[in-house]
Design a protein around this motif. Structure first.
Motif, mmCIF file in Angstrom:
data_model
loop_
_atom_site.group_PDB
_atom_site.id
_atom_site.type_symbol
_atom_site.label_atom_id
_atom_site.label_comp_id
_atom_site.label_asym_id
_atom_site.label_seq_id
_atom_site.Cartn_x
_atom_site.Cartn_y
_atom_site.Cartn_z
ATOM 1 N N THR A 287 0.824 -1.205 0.000
ATOM 2 C CA THR A 287 0.000 0.000 0.000
ATOM 3 C C THR A 287 0.859 1.255 0.000
ATOM 4 O O THR A 287 0.597 2.210 -0.747
ATOM 5 C CB THR A 287 -0.930 -0.005 1.221
ATOM 6 O OG1 THR A 287 -1.777 -1.155 1.180
ATOM 7 C CG2 THR A 287 -1.794 1.249 1.255
ATOM 8 N N ASN A 288 1.889 1.278 0.825
ATOM 9 C CA ASN A 288 2.787 2.436 0.855
ATOM 10 C C ASN A 288 3.521 2.610 -0.472
ATOM 11 O O ASN A 288 3.739 3.738 -0.926
ATOM 12 C CB ASN A 288 3.792 2.284 2.002
ATOM 13 C CG ASN A 288 3.142 2.400 3.363
ATOM 14 O OD1 ASN A 288 2.134 3.085 3.518
ATOM 15 N ND2 ASN A 288 3.702 1.723 4.355
ATOM 16 N N LEU A 289 3.912 1.495 -1.087
ATOM 17 C CA LEU A 289 4.612 1.577 -2.369
ATOM 18 C C LEU A 289 3.705 2.138 -3.461
ATOM 19 O O LEU A 289 4.093 3.052 -4.206
ATOM 20 C CB LEU A 289 5.121 0.194 -2.768
ATOM 21 C CG LEU A 289 5.768 0.079 -4.150
ATOM 22 C CD1 LEU A 289 7.037 0.916 -4.221
ATOM 23 C CD2 LEU A 289 6.071 -1.376 -4.486
ATOM 24 N N LEU A 290 2.492 1.616 -3.580
ATOM 25 C CA LEU A 290 1.578 2.065 -4.623
ATOM 26 C C LEU A 290 1.145 3.508 -4.415
ATOM 27 O O LEU A 290 0.852 4.226 -5.377
ATOM 28 C CB LEU A 290 0.353 1.153 -4.671
ATOM 29 C CG LEU A 290 0.612 -0.323 -4.993
ATOM 30 C CD1 LEU A 290 -0.689 -1.109 -5.002
ATOM 31 C CD2 LEU A 290 1.324 -0.468 -6.329
ATOM 32 N N SER A 291 1.108 3.953 -3.149
ATOM 33 C CA SER A 291 0.720 5.330 -2.863
ATOM 34 C C SER A 291 1.847 6.309 -3.152
ATOM 35 O O SER A 291 1.602 7.429 -3.614
ATOM 36 C CB SER A 291 0.289 5.462 -1.390
ATOM 37 O OG SER A 291 -0.788 4.601 -1.105
#
Length: 411
Positions: A287-291
């Motif tokens: 989630t942090n990567l895609l955001s």
């Protein structure tokens, strides 16, 4: 006694640092120091500072050292001296401390054996900072096969050495970065900022190092206990966010995988039942990567199957959070957003997910990353009107869409 030894270590560091600007002097009694088996030789006139540090390095190589009592204090000397400044790091590089410590950790001789160290994180930190002060430009190639035009911007340490010595380079590159694999075995070491900065510095414009680091990290993410997984996922996120010509290849390797290579989605799906905490941490990392990275978001949702798998993972996380204490669907009070601040999925050593504030935020953030239905309708309308929809992909395009494991290694 440990406090006394630590105090003596600080005294040695202070003495070596303050005596560095002193004029050179020859101390014959130190050059011939052979008492109690500690010996080293210097055939030139040098400063007291260099004599002190060389003496500590000689003590590390003696077979009479009591590892349980003295090891950490001696390593503390080198760590504190290294953190003192650029001049001190330059002195340690000239003495070959990084080469000695690397040999120790790989069990290649030199007196001390790495297996006798109860905590090797200090050794790794010293090596990481010293190697970050060396120019590694000869190991770098862009995706076009050219040398980078600009120096690495990920390292805030000044370059003190123009190139890596032959012995250290051989130990670093041999057996597909054997030292890097030894480093990643230590979950406490990769939690230090010095080690993370070094690995980012090593992987920048370096396809071979990037591939080895990512594959090793993915292996440990799928194998280590869920209580030890956090530093590996943080390191994975740092490596994937490196902006250079190889960033797309790194992201494809982690998000699309390949033959016999699990992706983060594979790890999430495989551990939903018996290792929920592992699946949650992987979802949080993804989630942090895609955001944070639009490129990763684009690559991830290029595969239509990823959308359905991600939607299933988000639904699963929501269901698990509803099952935890504090949620009552029949209660007249709105408990839907209730969470106990004392719960944490990072510190509690359990397999199941706790309904913490962080977990609720991760679920909402992951849900917001799903492509909207309007995007799907728009894409379907474009497919119906486009005359080139049914053009068959070439074999090379199919390999690219599947995230081929061919990482374009740079020899």
């Amino acid at each position: 006694m440990a406090d006394v030894r630590a105090s003596f270590a600080n005294i040695i560091v202070t003495l070596a640092k303050l005596s560095e600007p002193d004029p050179p002097l020859s101390l014959s009694e130190l050059n011939a120091w052979s008492n109690e088996g500690f010996s080293y030789s210097m055939d030139h006139v040098t400063s007291l500072s260099l004599h002190v540090i060389s003496g500590c390095l000689a003590v590390l190589n003696t077979p009479r050292l009591d590892f349980n009592k003295n090891m950490q204090q001696l390593l503390h000397v080198f760590y504190c001296y290294m953190k003192s400044g650029a001049a001190e790091r330059k002195q340690l590089l000239n003495l070959g401390v990084h080469t000695c410590f690397t040999r120790v950790l790989l069990d290649l001789g030199g007196g001390l054996r790495g297996g006798q160290c109860s905590d090797t994180s200090t050794l790794h930190c010293v090596i990481a900072v010293l190697l970050s002060s060396v120019d590694l430009g000869e190991m770098r190639l862009t995706s076009n096969g050219e040398q980078p035009d600009s120096p690495c911007h990920l390292n805030n340490l000044p370059i003190l050495c123009g190139s890596l010595d032959i012995e250290t380079k051989q130990m670093l590159l041999s057996d597909n970065y054997s030292y890097i694999r030894r480093l990643l075995e230590d979950s406490t070491a990769i939690g230090h900022d010095e080690v993370v900065v070094f690995l980012k510095y090593l992987c920048w414009e370096n396809a071979r190092a990037s591939k080895e680091v990512l594959l090793e990290v993915l292996y440990y993410v799928s194998q280590v206990h869920s209580a030890d997984i956090k530093p590996y996922l943080l390191l994975l996120l740092h490596i994937l966010l490196i902006q250079d010509t190889w960033q797309r290849k790194r992201i494809q390797l982690v998000l699309k995988g390949g033959p016999d290579r699990d992706t983060l989605l594979d790890i999430i799906a495989r551990n939903k039942t018996h290792q929920q905490r592992r699946s949650y941490h992987c979802m949080k990392c993804l989630t942090n990567l895609l955001s944070a990275c639009p490129l990763a978001h684009e690559i991830f949702f290029e595969d239509s199957d990823n959308k359905f798998r991600w939607e299933g993972a988000v639904t699963w996380l929501g269901i698990q959070l509803e099952k935890r204490p504090g949620y009552h669907s029949n209660s007249p009070v709105n408990w839907g957003n209730y969470s106990n601040s004392s719960y944490s999925n990072d510190s509690i050593n359990e397999y199941y997910i706790e309904r913490s504030n962080s977990a609720i935020l991760v679920h909402k953030k992951a849900e917001s990353l799903l492509p909207s239905d309007s995007d799907d309708v728009t894409s379907n309308e474009e497919d119906m009107t486009s005359p080139e929809v049914h053009v068959q992909d070439s074999p090379s395009d199919v390999e690219t869409s599947r995230g081929s494991s061919e990482e374009c290694d740079v020899e």
